[in-house]
Design an enzyme around this catalytic site. Structure first.
Site, mmCIF file in Angstrom:
data_model
loop_
_atom_site.group_PDB
_atom_site.id
_atom_site.type_symbol
_atom_site.label_atom_id
_atom_site.label_comp_id
_atom_site.label_asym_id
_atom_site.label_seq_id
_atom_site.Cartn_x
_atom_site.Cartn_y
_atom_site.Cartn_z
ATOM 1 N N LYS A 66 117.529 120.445 6.880
ATOM 2 C CA LYS A 66 118.058 120.193 5.550
ATOM 3 C C LYS A 66 119.002 118.996 5.592
ATOM 4 O O LYS A 66 119.603 118.787 6.645
ATOM 5 C CB LYS A 66 118.792 121.409 4.976
ATOM 6 C CG LYS A 66 119.716 122.199 5.881
ATOM 7 C CD LYS A 66 120.912 121.640 6.551
ATOM 8 C CE LYS A 66 122.009 120.913 5.901
ATOM 9 N NZ LYS A 66 123.097 120.509 6.836
ATOM 10 N N TYR B 101 124.255 124.137 0.950
ATOM 11 C CA TYR B 101 124.236 125.589 1.220
ATOM 12 C C TYR B 101 124.580 126.375 -0.048
ATOM 13 O O TYR B 101 124.012 127.432 -0.304
ATOM 14 C CB TYR B 101 125.212 125.949 2.348
ATOM 15 C CG TYR B 101 124.690 125.590 3.717
ATOM 16 C CD1 TYR B 101 123.804 126.431 4.390
ATOM 17 C CD2 TYR B 101 125.063 124.408 4.335
ATOM 18 C CE1 TYR B 101 123.315 126.100 5.641
ATOM 19 C CE2 TYR B 101 124.582 124.070 5.590
ATOM 20 C CZ TYR B 101 123.696 124.919 6.236
ATOM 21 O OH TYR B 101 123.205 124.586 7.475
HETATM 22 P P1 NAD Z 1 123.749 114.667 15.581
HETATM 23 O O1 NAD Z 1 124.402 113.363 15.283
HETATM 24 O O2 NAD Z 1 124.431 115.588 16.527
HETATM 25 O O3 NAD Z 1 122.271 114.407 16.158
HETATM 26 C C1 NAD Z 1 121.386 113.502 15.561
HETATM 27 C C2 NAD Z 1 120.402 113.017 16.595
HETATM 28 O O4 NAD Z 1 119.551 112.044 16.003
HETATM 29 C C3 NAD Z 1 121.086 112.345 17.801
HETATM 30 O O5 NAD Z 1 120.494 112.819 18.985
HETATM 31 C C4 NAD Z 1 120.771 110.874 17.594
HETATM 32 O O6 NAD Z 1 120.654 110.171 18.817
HETATM 33 C C5 NAD Z 1 119.440 110.935 16.863
HETATM 34 N N1 NAD Z 1 119.128 109.732 16.100
HETATM 35 C C6 NAD Z 1 117.914 109.196 16.017
HETATM 36 N N2 NAD Z 1 117.918 108.084 15.283
HETATM 37 C C7 NAD Z 1 119.178 107.890 14.896
HETATM 38 C C8 NAD Z 1 119.837 106.894 14.124
HETATM 39 N N3 NAD Z 1 119.152 105.876 13.569
HETATM 40 N N4 NAD Z 1 121.161 107.025 13.909
HETATM 41 C C9 NAD Z 1 121.846 108.052 14.409
HETATM 42 N N5 NAD Z 1 121.292 109.039 15.183
HETATM 43 C C10 NAD Z 1 119.973 108.941 15.413
HETATM 44 O O7 NAD Z 1 123.472 115.360 14.181
HETATM 45 P P2 NAD Z 1 123.114 116.887 13.958
HETATM 46 O O8 NAD Z 1 124.349 117.634 13.637
HETATM 47 O O9 NAD Z 1 122.281 117.363 15.059
HETATM 48 O O10 NAD Z 1 122.266 116.808 12.587
HETATM 49 C C11 NAD Z 1 120.895 116.436 12.557
HETATM 50 C C12 NAD Z 1 120.215 117.062 11.334
HETATM 51 O O11 NAD Z 1 120.327 118.467 11.427
HETATM 52 C C13 NAD Z 1 120.825 116.683 10.000
HETATM 53 O O12 NAD Z 1 119.822 116.510 9.030
HETATM 54 C C14 NAD Z 1 121.693 117.867 9.626
HETATM 55 O O13 NAD Z 1 121.832 118.057 8.228
HETATM 56 C C15 NAD Z 1 120.907 118.996 10.247
HETATM 57 N N6 NAD Z 1 121.762 120.140 10.630
HETATM 58 C C16 NAD Z 1 121.393 121.380 10.225
HETATM 59 C C17 NAD Z 1 122.148 122.488 10.557
HETATM 60 C C18 NAD Z 1 121.730 123.866 10.155
HETATM 61 O O14 NAD Z 1 122.494 124.807 10.363
HETATM 62 N N7 NAD Z 1 120.533 124.042 9.614
HETATM 63 C C19 NAD Z 1 123.314 122.311 11.290
HETATM 64 C C20 NAD Z 1 123.662 121.023 11.729
HETATM 65 C C21 NAD Z 1 122.875 119.941 11.370
#
Ligand code: NAD
Length: 374
Positions: free
Chosen positions: A139, A224
């Site tokens: 999401k 959410y």
């Molecule tokens: P994060 O920054 O920890 O991880 C993102 C990943 O994407 C990193 O490994 C990064 O290297 C990679 N990436 C690839 N291309 C990129 C770019 N151009 N710029 C930046 N990073 C890039 O983020 P996250 O917290 O893991 O969030 C990722 C997704 O998951 C988001 O869409 C967020 O909304 C979703 N999320 C959902 C939940 C849930 O409970 N459902 C919780 C956290 C995050």
């Protein structure tokens, strides 16, 4: 016995007619588990984006029975090596963002779970679909309803599933409230309150970059309360009003919302009052009020344990890691055609995007925005 026979049939098939198996789409040739606690098909998943949430999903999947992490897609070679040894991932199932379209020729991967920054979801999901693999997307599914529709269309065209990582749709206490509401135990539902927020840290992170996040708190955490209002009330909103508050325009630049208060009206007469923010902690609460009773969840959407109570007393459903349940359930949806109690498909993701578009429009115009979500 039957599934053991199926399993043996699969084995025989793969031994005598490998070319036939590899020419089948992975979605047609399921990998079978035949252990003491589960016999049946297993969804073989590659995770795209090995960041903090990707890592959480990978850890949770260790306990899945019906889903298995088998591949990775990442732009960082050192992370790929680390994940390979941690999760026993073969070299042939490792891809980067340039070459992952080749996954179409890999019969050992059924689905790709896209867990990258929001603005990348649309193109990545479309490429996954075009490679003939099922797409699970975090999401918000896309940045707006237009993107959501394109994603749905691409997955339909490729005849693959599109699911959104709505883990709360499988959470036991949440589902118990939905059951109570459906059976009339709360009476006529009249009010929902959703509070979703946390204090965001590092000002340089992608969540505060309009290009990558597509907005601010609303895209990330406010969603959410948008989604929760819909599954708690059990109807689709027919109007939206919304107001924005910004206390730190340096940290929260143009197009990155810090705090939005928003309200919904529902066809049955219920109203909702919600808050989305990046500037307050301890804000994770749902409250549903009907004319015969109430239900409360606090925390309501964190990683758990979720705590709930109703006018009848505390909710006592045990905590199971959300992402473990989610991935086992998604395996059932994709491989066994199971219908979840609360949908997690692309249409469900699109509904939230339509509403978020309307919230931003209401903020901009200061007007009540009518909605028609079927
Ligand atoms: P994060 O920054 O920890 O991880 C993102 C990943 O994407 C990193 O490994 C990064 O290297 C990679 N990436 C690839 N291309 C990129 C770019 N151009 N710029 C930046 N990073 C890039 O983020 P996250 O917290 O893991 O969030 C990722 C997704 O998951 C988001 O869409 C967020 O909304 C979703 N999320 C959902 C939940 C849930 O409970 N459902 C919780 C956290 C995050």
């Amino acid at each position: 016995m039957k599934s053991r026979r199926n399993f043996l049939q699969k084995l025989t098939l793969s031994a005598v007619s490998l070319p036939l198996v590899s020419s089948l789409q992975a979605k047609d040739a399921h990998f079978w588990a035949d252990s003491a606690d589960y016999q049946g098909p297993v969804l073989r998943v590659a995770i795209m984006g090995l960041g903090s949430y990707g890592t959480r999903v990978a850890e949770a999947m260790k306990d899945c029975k019906k889903a298995k992490l088998v591949g990775v897609i990442s732009g960082t070679p050192s992370k790929i090596t680390e994940w390979q040894s941690k999760y026993n991932i073969p070299e042939k199932n490792c891809y980067n963002y340039e070459n992952f379209d080749a996954i179409k020729d890999n019969p050992d991967i059924d689905a790709v779970y896209v867990i990258t920054p929001n603005s990348l979801h649309k193109d990545q999901v479309i490429r996954v679909a075009q490679a003939g693999k099922h797409a699970i997307c975090e999401k918000p599914m896309g940045l707006n309803a237009k993107e959501g529709r394109e994603m749905i269309e691409a997955c339909k065209k490729a005849n693959v599933h599109l699911l959104v990582g709505y883990r709360m749709h499988f959470e036991a206490n949440t589902l118990e409230i939905i059951r109570m509401r459906n059976e009339g135990e709360l009476g006529k539902v009249l009010f929902f309150q959703g509070l979703s927020g946390f204090k965001i840290g590092d000002p340089t992170q992608w969540r505060l970059n309009k290009e990558l996040a597509g907005g601010g708190s609303m895209m990330d955490i406010g969603i959410y309360s948008v989604n929760g209002a819909r599954y708690m009330v059990g109807e689709e909103p027919i109007w939206v009003t919304a107001q924005e508050t910004k206390t730190d325009p340096v940290k929260f630049k143009e197009g990155v919302d810090e705090t939005i208060q928003f309200q919904f009206g529902f066809p049955g007469g219920a109203v909702a009052s919600c808050l989305s923010t990046y500037s307050m902690g301890n804000l994770d609460r749902f409250f549903l009020n009907g004319d015969k009773g109430y239900a409360e969840l606090q925390p309501s959407t964190g990683y758990g344990p979720i705590k709930g109570r109703t006018h009848k007393g505390p909710l006592e459903k045990p905590h199971v890691t959300h992402q473990t349940v989610q991935m086992d359930e998604m395996s059932d949806i994709i491989l066994a055609g199971k219908k979840p109690q609360v949908p997690v498909d692309g249409e469900e993701g699109l509904k939230d995007l339509i509403i978020i578009d309307a919230i931003y429009k209401a903020v901009k115009t200061g007007k009540k925005v009518p909605l028609k979500i079927v």
